[in-house]
Scaffold this active site. Structure first.
Site, PDB file in Angstrom:
ATOM      1  N   GLY A  98      -6.936  -0.896  -3.769  1.00 54.24           N
ATOM      2  CA  GLY A  98      -5.823   0.041  -3.620  1.00 54.24           C
ATOM      3  C   GLY A  98      -6.165   1.414  -4.184  1.00 54.24           C
ATOM      4  O   GLY A  98      -5.290   2.205  -4.517  1.00 54.24           O
ATOM      5  N   PHE A 125      -1.698   6.376  -4.251  1.00 54.98           N
ATOM      6  CA  PHE A 125      -1.298   7.396  -5.215  1.00 54.98           C
ATOM      7  C   PHE A 125      -1.792   7.085  -6.631  1.00 54.98           C
ATOM      8  O   PHE A 125      -2.526   7.864  -7.237  1.00 54.98           O
ATOM      9  CB  PHE A 125       0.228   7.544  -5.173  1.00 54.98           C
ATOM     10  CG  PHE A 125       0.836   8.195  -6.368  1.00 54.98           C
ATOM     11  CD1 PHE A 125       0.450   9.457  -6.767  1.00 54.98           C
ATOM     12  CD2 PHE A 125       1.817   7.542  -7.091  1.00 54.98           C
ATOM     13  CE1 PHE A 125       1.029  10.062  -7.877  1.00 54.98           C
ATOM     14  CE2 PHE A 125       2.400   8.137  -8.196  1.00 54.98           C
ATOM     15  CZ  PHE A 125       2.002   9.392  -8.589  1.00 54.98           C
ATOM     16  N   GLY A 174      -3.746   4.438  -7.692  1.00 52.85           N
ATOM     17  CA  GLY A 174      -5.140   4.027  -7.697  1.00 52.85           C
ATOM     18  C   GLY A 174      -6.109   5.193  -7.590  1.00 52.85           C
ATOM     19  O   GLY A 174      -7.135   5.228  -8.265  1.00 52.85           O
ATOM     20  N   ASP A 218      -9.707  -0.375  -0.050  1.00 51.72           N
ATOM     21  CA  ASP A 218      -8.336  -0.044   0.330  1.00 51.72           C
ATOM     22  C   ASP A 218      -8.149  -0.338   1.816  1.00 51.72           C
ATOM     23  O   ASP A 218      -9.033  -0.078   2.634  1.00 51.72           O
ATOM     24  CB  ASP A 218      -8.031   1.425   0.051  1.00 51.72           C
ATOM     25  CG  ASP A 218      -6.538   1.685  -0.051  1.00 51.72           C
ATOM     26  OD1 ASP A 218      -6.080   2.018  -1.152  1.00 51.72           O
ATOM     27  OD2 ASP A 218      -5.824   1.546   0.972  1.00 51.72           O
ATOM     28  N   LEU A 278      -5.941   1.146   3.646  1.00 51.92           N
ATOM     29  CA  LEU A 278      -5.523   2.389   4.292  1.00 51.92           C
ATOM     30  C   LEU A 278      -4.291   2.173   5.171  1.00 51.92           C
ATOM     31  O   LEU A 278      -4.331   2.329   6.398  1.00 51.92           O
ATOM     32  CB  LEU A 278      -6.657   3.043   5.090  1.00 51.92           C
ATOM     33  CG  LEU A 278      -7.863   3.505   4.275  1.00 51.92           C
ATOM     34  CD1 LEU A 278      -8.899   4.147   5.192  1.00 51.92           C
ATOM     35  CD2 LEU A 278      -7.469   4.453   3.153  1.00 51.92           C
ATOM     36  N   THR A 279      -3.211   1.817   4.533  1.00 44.28           N
ATOM     37  CA  THR A 279      -1.931   1.682   5.229  1.00 44.28           C
ATOM     38  C   THR A 279      -1.178   2.993   5.108  1.00 44.28           C
ATOM     39  O   THR A 279      -1.783   4.040   4.887  1.00 44.28           O
ATOM     40  CB  THR A 279      -1.118   0.519   4.635  1.00 44.28           C
ATOM     41  OG1 THR A 279      -0.880   0.768   3.248  1.00 44.28           O
ATOM     42  CG2 THR A 279      -1.852  -0.807   4.813  1.00 44.28           C
ATOM     43  N   ASP A 318      -9.112  -5.347   3.279  1.00 46.87           N
ATOM     44  CA  ASP A 318      -7.894  -5.987   2.795  1.00 46.87           C
ATOM     45  C   ASP A 318      -8.255  -7.031   1.743  1.00 46.87           C
ATOM     46  O   ASP A 318      -9.174  -7.837   1.969  1.00 46.87           O
ATOM     47  CB  ASP A 318      -7.213  -6.643   3.995  1.00 46.87           C
ATOM     48  CG  ASP A 318      -5.835  -7.182   3.710  1.00 46.87           C
ATOM     49  OD1 ASP A 318      -5.473  -7.361   2.543  1.00 46.87           O
ATOM     50  OD2 ASP A 318      -5.115  -7.438   4.691  1.00 46.87           O
ATOM     51  N   THR A 369       4.416  -3.723 -12.204  1.00 49.46           N
ATOM     52  CA  THR A 369       5.528  -2.775 -12.246  1.00 49.46           C
ATOM     53  C   THR A 369       6.626  -3.299 -13.160  1.00 49.46           C
ATOM     54  O   THR A 369       6.776  -4.516 -13.313  1.00 49.46           O
ATOM     55  CB  THR A 369       6.100  -2.550 -10.836  1.00 49.46           C
ATOM     56  OG1 THR A 369       7.244  -1.700 -10.912  1.00 49.46           O
ATOM     57  CG2 THR A 369       6.516  -3.865 -10.189  1.00 49.46           C
ATOM     58  N   ASP A 370       7.411  -2.399 -13.696  1.00 48.59           N
ATOM     59  CA  ASP A 370       8.561  -2.820 -14.503  1.00 48.59           C
ATOM     60  C   ASP A 370       9.654  -3.438 -13.638  1.00 48.59           C
ATOM     61  O   ASP A 370      10.575  -4.070 -14.152  1.00 48.59           O
ATOM     62  CB  ASP A 370       9.115  -1.651 -15.309  1.00 48.59           C
ATOM     63  CG  ASP A 370       9.751  -0.569 -14.444  1.00 48.59           C
ATOM     64  OD1 ASP A 370       9.390  -0.433 -13.258  1.00 48.59           O
ATOM     65  OD2 ASP A 370      10.610   0.154 -14.959  1.00 48.59           O
ATOM     66  N   GLU A 371       9.541  -3.292 -12.322  1.00 55.04           N
ATOM     67  CA  GLU A 371      10.521  -3.886 -11.406  1.00 55.04           C
ATOM     68  C   GLU A 371      10.604  -5.403 -11.564  1.00 55.04           C
ATOM     69  O   GLU A 371      11.600  -6.018 -11.189  1.00 55.04           O
ATOM     70  CB  GLU A 371      10.158  -3.561  -9.958  1.00 55.04           C
ATOM     71  CG  GLU A 371      10.263  -2.106  -9.591  1.00 55.04           C
ATOM     72  CD  GLU A 371      11.657  -1.704  -9.159  1.00 55.04           C
ATOM     73  OE1 GLU A 371      12.466  -2.577  -8.806  1.00 55.04           O
ATOM     74  OE2 GLU A 371      11.928  -0.502  -9.169  1.00 55.04           O
ATOM     75  N   TYR A 431       9.733  -6.956  -3.025  1.00 56.91           N
ATOM     76  CA  TYR A 431       8.664  -6.198  -3.682  1.00 56.91           C
ATOM     77  C   TYR A 431       8.460  -6.699  -5.105  1.00 56.91           C
ATOM     78  O   TYR A 431       7.358  -7.080  -5.504  1.00 56.91           O
ATOM     79  CB  TYR A 431       8.987  -4.703  -3.687  1.00 56.91           C
ATOM     80  CG  TYR A 431       8.143  -3.910  -4.660  1.00 56.91           C
ATOM     81  CD1 TYR A 431       6.788  -3.712  -4.427  1.00 56.91           C
ATOM     82  CD2 TYR A 431       8.698  -3.372  -5.815  1.00 56.91           C
ATOM     83  CE1 TYR A 431       6.005  -3.004  -5.319  1.00 56.91           C
ATOM     84  CE2 TYR A 431       7.922  -2.659  -6.713  1.00 56.91           C
ATOM     85  CZ  TYR A 431       6.579  -2.480  -6.465  1.00 56.91           C
ATOM     86  OH  TYR A 431       5.806  -1.785  -7.353  1.00 56.91           O
ATOM     87  N   LYS A 478       5.281  -8.901  -6.904  1.00 57.75           N
ATOM     88  CA  LYS A 478       4.574  -8.447  -8.100  1.00 57.75           C
ATOM     89  C   LYS A 478       4.703  -9.472  -9.228  1.00 57.75           C
ATOM     90  O   LYS A 478       3.732  -9.768  -9.927  1.00 57.75           O
ATOM     91  CB  LYS A 478       5.096  -7.082  -8.560  1.00 57.75           C
ATOM     92  CG  LYS A 478       4.828  -5.946  -7.584  1.00 57.75           C
ATOM     93  CD  LYS A 478       3.355  -5.732  -7.327  1.00 57.75           C
ATOM     94  CE  LYS A 478       2.773  -4.711  -8.258  1.00 57.75           C
ATOM     95  NZ  LYS A 478       1.382  -4.366  -7.942  1.00 57.75           N
TER      96      LYS A 478
END
Length: 181
Positions: free
Chosen positions: A3, A7, A9, A31, A33-34, A56, A120-122, A144, A148
């Site tokens: 990744g 942004f 990465g 990556d 590349l999406t 991938d 992530t904190d999510e 999402y 994670k």
């Protein structure tokens, strides 16, 4: 660095190349590349300062080939944006669970490899006191965050069961240059 054209990465790769993260002599970026991973994020870097592979982390053969030449794996690869996960959860599960599993399986067979899972904190869900700690329960509230959290649990299970050298980071929102609009 999986990744590494995204942004966050790509900012990490920049810190490797500019010497901020001392002791790292070579970097390979994998990556897919999406929509959010783009070579534009790496364009201003010297071409001879890293190797770029489009691919991938769900491709187990590719992962095995690339990781065989590494002493560390830093996994930024993920689908992102909660709203996208609600409409298309499968791709989040593929990358966030199966892809991470592929990386961990290779590391299991090669236990000297260090593995950093960028999460992530999510994964903590709705936070009442404006912060979470590592001792808080995981309570994801979207596909999402669930993908994670699942990846984090796999990383922890491989650390405990197989003795892998792993770490997990769970940053809050990141903002800056090259962020996907």
């Amino acid at each position: 660095v999986t990744g590494g054209a995204g942004f966050i990465g790509s900012n990490y790769v920049r810190r490797i190349i500019d010497g901020t993260l001392g002791g790292i002599t070579r970097v390979t970026v994998l990556d897919k590349l999406t929509y959010a991973g783009t070579l534009t994020n790496l364009a201003s870097l010297p071409k001879d300062s890293f190797e770029f592979i489009q691919g991938d982390i769900c491709d187990r053969d590719l992962v095995n080939k690339l990781v065989s030449n590494c002493d560390s794996v830093v996994n930024f690869a993920a689908e992102s944006h909660v709203d996208r996960s609600i409409n298309s959860p499968r791709v989040f599960l593929d990358t966030g669970v199966i892809g991470v599993y592929n990386l961990l399986e290779y590391c299991r067979d090669n236990p000297n490899i260090r593995f950093l899972q960028v999460s992530t904190d999510e994964v903590y869900g709705s936070v009442e006191n404006f912060f979470s700690t590592e001792k808080d329960n995981l309570k994801p509230r979207s596909p999402y965050a669930s993908s994670k959290a699942s990846a984090d649990l796999l990383v922890e299970a491989f650390r405990i069961t197989h003795g892998l050298n792993t770490k997990i980071t769970r940053a809050s929102n990141n903002y800056g240059t090259r962020q996907f609009p």
